[in-house]
Design a protein around this motif. Structure first.
Motif, short mmCIF file in Angstrom:
data_model
loop_
_atom_site.label_atom_id
_atom_site.label_comp_id
_atom_site.label_asym_id
_atom_site.label_seq_id
_atom_site.Cartn_x
_atom_site.Cartn_y
_atom_site.Cartn_z
N ASP A 76 0.83 -1.21 0.00
CA ASP A 76 0.00 0.00 0.00
C ASP A 76 0.87 1.26 0.00
OD1 ASP A 76 -2.23 -1.60 0.04
OD2 ASP A 76 -2.53 -1.44 2.21
N LEU A 77 1.95 1.22 0.79
CA LEU A 77 2.87 2.36 0.85
C LEU A 77 3.52 2.59 -0.51
CD1 LEU A 77 4.29 4.54 2.52
CD2 LEU A 77 5.98 2.82 3.19
N MET A 78 3.88 1.52 -1.19
CA MET A 78 4.47 1.63 -2.52
C MET A 78 3.50 2.27 -3.50
SD MET A 78 6.34 -2.13 -2.64
CE MET A 78 6.80 -2.04 -4.37
N GLU A 79 2.24 1.90 -3.41
CA GLU A 79 1.23 2.48 -4.30
C GLU A 79 1.07 3.97 -4.06
OE1 GLU A 79 -3.52 1.83 -5.39
OE2 GLU A 79 -2.42 0.30 -4.26
N ARG A 80 1.04 4.36 -2.78
CA ARG A 80 0.90 5.79 -2.47
C ARG A 80 2.16 6.55 -2.88
NH1 ARG A 80 -1.46 3.45 2.20
NH2 ARG A 80 0.45 3.73 3.41
N ALA A 81 3.33 5.92 -2.68
CA ALA A 81 4.59 6.57 -3.06
C ALA A 81 4.65 6.79 -4.57
CB ALA A 81 5.77 5.71 -2.61
N ALA A 82 4.18 5.81 -5.34
CA ALA A 82 4.20 5.95 -6.80
C ALA A 82 3.30 7.10 -7.24
CB ALA A 82 3.75 4.64 -7.44
N ALA A 83 2.14 7.24 -6.60
CA ALA A 83 1.22 8.33 -6.95
C ALA A 83 1.83 9.69 -6.61
CB ALA A 83 -0.11 8.14 -6.23
N LEU A 84 2.48 9.76 -5.42
CA LEU A 84 3.11 11.03 -5.02
C LEU A 84 4.27 11.37 -5.94
CD1 LEU A 84 3.50 13.40 -3.10
CD2 LEU A 84 4.78 11.86 -1.56
N ALA A 85 5.05 10.36 -6.31
CA ALA A 85 6.18 10.59 -7.19
C ALA A 85 5.71 11.11 -8.55
CB ALA A 85 6.98 9.30 -7.37
N LEU A 86 4.62 10.57 -9.03
CA LEU A 86 4.09 11.02 -10.33
C LEU A 86 3.66 12.48 -10.27
CD1 LEU A 86 3.30 10.19 -13.21
CD2 LEU A 86 1.04 9.54 -12.31
N LYS A 89 6.74 14.76 -10.10
CA LYS A 89 7.72 14.55 -11.17
C LYS A 89 9.03 13.95 -10.64
CE LYS A 89 6.02 18.03 -14.43
NZ LYS A 89 4.68 18.07 -13.86
N ARG A 90 8.88 12.95 -9.79
CA ARG A 90 10.02 12.20 -9.29
C ARG A 90 9.81 10.72 -9.59
NH1 ARG A 90 10.29 13.95 -3.09
NH2 ARG A 90 8.02 13.97 -3.40
N ARG A 91 10.74 9.89 -9.14
CA ARG A 91 10.59 8.45 -9.30
C ARG A 91 10.99 7.76 -7.99
NH1 ARG A 91 15.32 5.60 -10.29
NH2 ARG A 91 17.20 6.83 -10.68
N VAL A 92 10.36 6.64 -7.71
CA VAL A 92 10.60 5.91 -6.48
C VAL A 92 11.84 5.03 -6.62
CG1 VAL A 92 9.66 4.24 -4.83
CG2 VAL A 92 8.14 5.90 -5.93
N GLN A 93 12.62 4.97 -5.56
CA GLN A 93 13.75 4.04 -5.48
C GLN A 93 13.68 3.32 -4.14
OE1 GLN A 93 18.00 5.13 -4.35
NE2 GLN A 93 18.22 4.96 -6.58
N ILE A 94 13.61 1.99 -4.16
CA ILE A 94 13.59 1.21 -2.92
C ILE A 94 15.02 1.05 -2.41
CG2 ILE A 94 13.05 -1.03 -1.89
CD1 ILE A 94 10.74 -1.28 -3.85
N GLN A 95 15.26 1.54 -1.20
CA GLN A 95 16.59 1.48 -0.60
C GLN A 95 16.56 0.52 0.59
OE1 GLN A 95 17.63 5.54 0.36
NE2 GLN A 95 17.86 6.14 -1.79
N LEU A 96 17.29 -0.59 0.47
CA LEU A 96 17.31 -1.62 1.50
C LEU A 96 18.47 -1.41 2.46
CD1 LEU A 96 16.65 -4.88 -0.57
CD2 LEU A 96 14.98 -3.33 0.47
N GLN A 97 18.18 -1.55 3.74
CA GLN A 97 19.23 -1.58 4.78
C GLN A 97 18.87 -2.72 5.73
OE1 GLN A 97 19.18 2.78 5.92
NE2 GLN A 97 21.39 2.50 5.79
N ILE A 98 19.65 -3.78 5.68
CA ILE A 98 19.39 -4.97 6.49
C ILE A 98 20.42 -5.02 7.59
CG2 ILE A 98 18.91 -7.44 6.46
CD1 ILE A 98 17.15 -5.82 4.55
N ALA A 99 19.98 -4.83 8.82
CA ALA A 99 20.90 -4.69 9.95
C ALA A 99 21.28 -6.02 10.58
CB ALA A 99 20.28 -3.78 11.01
N VAL A 100 20.69 -7.13 10.13
CA VAL A 100 20.99 -8.45 10.68
C VAL A 100 21.88 -9.19 9.67
CG1 VAL A 100 20.02 -10.58 11.60
CG2 VAL A 100 18.72 -8.43 11.78
#
Length: 387
Positions: A76-86, A89-100
């Motif tokens: 759901d967050l991805m869907e809202r992020a895509a709408a906001l980015a549109l 005039k930006r684009r979404v980038q998923i940034q992973l940080q795995i602390a384990v």
């Protein structure tokens, strides 16, 4: 187009339970998650077991990883992020940080969202997936004057296959947009000599990487090169902005973690982008991947989208799961790490300079001829050219 980060992080809370943190302006989610024992076992063996870690069904593994990383709330967050980015005039980038650590070793790029039409964000231009690095921030800009220089360090057995890069990028090489230097190496001294001869912007190692008996991460050519040697060497070459490590060998259903670890440990203040494969590939497959990725970068494609494009190409070669091997680690803002000096600007300058020289020559000629016609004497070298 500017990036709108969607941060996904896995950690452990005060109760020693796994938590998924998701943030994308202006929302922040904290979600308790369960990690299947099979995934924990794979991650643990990837980091320390001498036994190879094989996957039975990559699609099933992708679904398991996706159920952890992309629960309904994150979708759901991805869907809202895509709408906001549109709208912005930006684009979404998923940034992973795995602390384990044992979870960070897992191939999260394979994670698949099990909708009616299953899909993997890491293959999508709308949600490119990167491993976020805080080694340096912000990313420096490396000015490229002339061609983008790529140094490929390879063993003798695979050198011919990698030299096919010259054919696959022949047009770009002829246009002086890129230079590919394929060098057979055995030791870190060989690498140093190649670097001194022509310092590159990208250094690409085609070699196996593993953990030795002393628990040191090493790269294998005819001799082994431990991480300390390259950590000492590469900072002397600030033109290098990207390191690529692609383990070469027979393709099999085997997962690897140490190539990514080796690449991550090489990052420094100026070297802020690393691509590493999480599995063995044939040399010809590596060559096709490299040609696709580098050609995309030359076209001005951001690095994360260039890797995404190359993943899709891998998906069409022999074994479909190959696309999940590339892992991109980068600092924020490194999408356009290389800033090329516009060729048109140099050409315009040269044309202008040539025009100035021509005008000066004409003025000098007119002045000399004027003196001659007025009764003066032409210089001897001008007289020799007249009938």
């Amino acid at each position: 187009m500017h990036v709108m980060p969607l941060h996904l992080s896995i950690g452990i809370d005060e109760h020693n339970a796994f938590v998924l943190y998701a943030f994308c302006e202006p929302q922040n989610l904290v979600l308790p998650i369960q990690i299947p024992e099979r995934l924990l076992d794979i991650g643990t063996r990837l980091l320390g077991s001498p036994t190879p870690v094989y996957y039975d069904d990559p699609h099933e593994l992708g679904r398991e990883l996706g159920s952890v990383l992309y629960p309904t709330e994150v979708q759901d967050l991805m869907e809202r992020a895509a709408a906001l980015a549109l709208r912005s005039k930006r684009r979404v980038q998923i940034q992973l940080q795995i602390a384990v650590p044992e979870l960070a070793a897992l191939p999260w790029e394979w994670a698949t969202i099990a909708t009616s039409q299953p899909w993997a964000p890491a293959r999508s231009d709308d949600f490119p997936v990167v491993r976020h690095s805080a080694v340096a921030s912000p990313a420096p800009t490396i000015v490229v004057e002339g061609p983008l220089r790529v140094l490929v360090c390879v063993g003798e057995a695979d050198s011919d296959a990698l030299r096919l890069l010259h054919s696959l990028l022949s047009v770009e090489i002829a246009q002086n947009r890129i230079s590919i230097d394929v060098v057979v190496v055995s030791t870190s001294t060989d690498i140093d000599v190649a670097l001194r001869r022509n310092p590159p912007h990208i250094i690409h190692f085609v070699a196996a990487v593993s953990l030795d008996a002393d628990q040191v991460v090493t790269m294998h050519y005819d001799t082994t090169i431990d991480i300390d040697e390259l950590q000492d060497l590469l900072p002397h070459y600030p033109s290098i902005g990207m390191v690529v490590i692609t383990p070469v060998g027979p393709q099999s259903a085997q997962l690897l973690a140490f190539p990514q670890i080796y690449a991550a440990l090489l990052l420094n203040r100026t070297l802020v982008t690393a691509i590493a494969f999480g599995g063995m590939c044939r040399a010809d497959v590596i060559t096709r991947y490299a040609a696709t990725c580098y050609n995309a970068i030359l076209d001005g494609t951001p690095i994360d989208l260039a890797v995404t494009r190359a993943r899709r190409v891998l998906g069409n070669i022999d074994i479909d799961p190959l696309w999940g091997y590339p892992q991109l680690r980068m600092v924020a803002g490194a999408e356009h790490l290389f800033a090329r000096t516009p060729v048109s600007a140099r050409a315009d300058w040269l044309r202008s300079a040539g025009l100035v020289v021509l005008v000066v020559c004409l003025l000098v000629t007119v002045t000399i001829l004027g003196r001659y016609l007025g009764g003066g004497t032409l210089p001897r070298f001008i007289q020799s050219m007249l009938p």
